[in-house]
Design a protein around this motif. Structure first.
Motif: not given
Length: 438
Positions: A363-376, A378-393
């Motif tokens: 989802v990081q790819h989608l939200i970066l695109f949203d800010y750069i190419s759609v919404s412009g 960051l007001e009231n905008r943030m992306c969820e993060y959970v610190d689980h299982l990233h080591e498997h990628f």
């Protein structure tokens, strides 16, 4: 130009026993085993694309079966032909006269569609040598619009309106891209307050998050009101009055119950209540949003919103104040693009759902695109993060200063390590053989 013919699509049932330590637990899902149906597309010449869809353990085998059923629409196609008419390919997968009956565009078949199309997008980005967000940002607006299925949403967003949004956003786009590369995209954490965590564990994790620079926190609620009051009070005292607090009921309540319960938690100043009732109840969400507006509490939902049509209706009904897209619930990038554009037209900020297995990576790819190419914005905008299982990628998400650092490797960040897929394969992987035998 040499075309890349797709010669194989394989899929694996990969599960992680997160229920053993209550990771991911909430009021409706007390014992999730974070899992994926993991799809790999291979072309002649050896180029591969990796895709996944997220589940909670049981039932992943059903999604795997659906992916296998969809593979017949993919094998034998050429990547270049797919992306030349991506809308047509999306419709091929979602509108087969017999297969669509077990959807249409929802449930297991849509989860499987997401896994397949996520792999196709990963393949395309790898072929272009770009991370997916950069592929989208650099794409000609007319080309990007051609990837989107507008059927059923033109009463709310036409192709011309969507194109105009993208064209208007061209101004300042490169500056916003540079900003993201320097600063990253703001995130919030859900890792501190799963409903199964003890108060001691909650306090320890919250203190660590504060020390690491986190300023936005989400708490799971909905199982017991007095327990919620205690835990929200604990968190609010720890993070102070100026940091942001959100609460998430994961669909636990009826409409009236949601209004009453959240009103009791209003003293802790939550920014939003997430999934207060059935994810399918659009008018229920609207009633809750109207009742909670005087308290300054918004409604957020979307992680289990079936498709663009439901998002359209939620927006039309003013039923949510925060749109939560999910990279694997909707029909991959194609359908998420339509929701990002719908949200912008209705003036509602997008704050994606993430976590699980690979959801942050994607989802990081989608939200970066949203800010750069759609919404412009960051007001009231943030992306969820959970610190689980990233080591498997192979290319795990990177968080710095409580922000997503834009990935630089080609693809959709969706490739898992071979050893992880093998050891956590269900039921034959080493991890599960040991657990099932005990």
């Amino acid at each position: 130009m040499l075309k890349r013919k797709i010669i194989n699509l394989s899929v694996s049932d990969v599960r992680f026993p997160t229920s053993l330590e209550q990771h991911g637990s909430d009021a409706m899902h007390p014992d999730p085993d974070y899992s994926v149906a993991y799809a790999v597309i291979e072309t002649q010449g050896g180029l591969k694309g990796y895709g996944l869809t997220f589940t909670l353990g049981k039932g992943t085998e059903i999604v795997v079966c659906a992916v296998k059923a969809l593979s017949a629409f993919v094998i034998g196609k050429h990547l270049e032909d797919i992306v030349d008419d991506f809308r047509g390919f999306y419709r091929l997968l979602t509108s087969d006269g017999q297969m669509r009956w077990i959807g249409p565009e929802k449930g297991v078949i849509q989860l499987a569609t997401a896994a397949v199309l996520n792999a196709v997008w990963d393949l395309w980005a790898r072929a272009e040598g770009k991370p997916l967000w950069k592929l989208l940002v650099d794409m000609d607006p007319e080309k990007l619009i051609s990837c989107i299925e507008f059927r059923y949403i033109t009463d709310a967003l036409t192709e011309k309106e969507a194109l105009d949004i993208l064209l208007r956003a061209q101004d300042g786009k490169r500056k916003r891209e540079e900003q993201m590369l320097q600063e990253g995209y703001p995130a919030y954490t859900t890792s501190c307050a799963w409903i199964g965590y003890s108060d001691e564990q909650l306090k320890e994790l919250c203190m660590k998050a504060l020390n690491d620079g986190w300023t936005r926190f989400k708490v799971k609620v909905g199982a017991d009101l007095q327990d919620d009051i205690r835990r929200c009070s604990l968190i609010r005292k720890m993070i102070g009055p100026d940091n942001v607090l959100m609460i998430d009921a994961n669909q636990r309540w009826d409409v009236a119950e949601a209004i009453e319960w959240v009103s009791r938690l209003a003293e802790f100043k939550p920014l939003w209540i997430e999934e207060p009732t059935s994810p399918d109840d659009i008018l229920g969400h609207a009633a809750i949003a109207k009742a909670l507006a005087p308290l300054g509490i918004g409604v957020a939902t979307g992680e289990q919103c079936h498709n663009r049509v439901m998002f359209k209706q939620l927006l039309q009904a003013s039923a949510l104040q925060f749109v939560q897209i999910d990279s694997c619930r909707l029909g991959s990038v194609n359908e998420n693009l339509s929701v990002l554009l719908l949200a912008h037209k209705f003036g509602v900020p997008v704050c994606p759902h993430a976590g699980g297995v690979g959801l942050c990576e994607l989802v990081q790819h989608l939200i970066l695109f949203d800010y750069i190419s759609v919404s412009g914005s960051l007001e009231n905008r943030m992306c969820e993060y959970v610190d689980h299982l990233h080591e498997h990628f192979t290319n795990p998400v990177i968080i710095t200063n409580a922000s997503y650092v834009p990935p630089k490797d080609p693809g959709y960040s969706s490739e898992m390590k071979d050893d992880s897929v093998k050891s956590h394969g269900y039921p034959d992987g080493e991890v599960w053989q040991k657990l099932l035998a005990s």
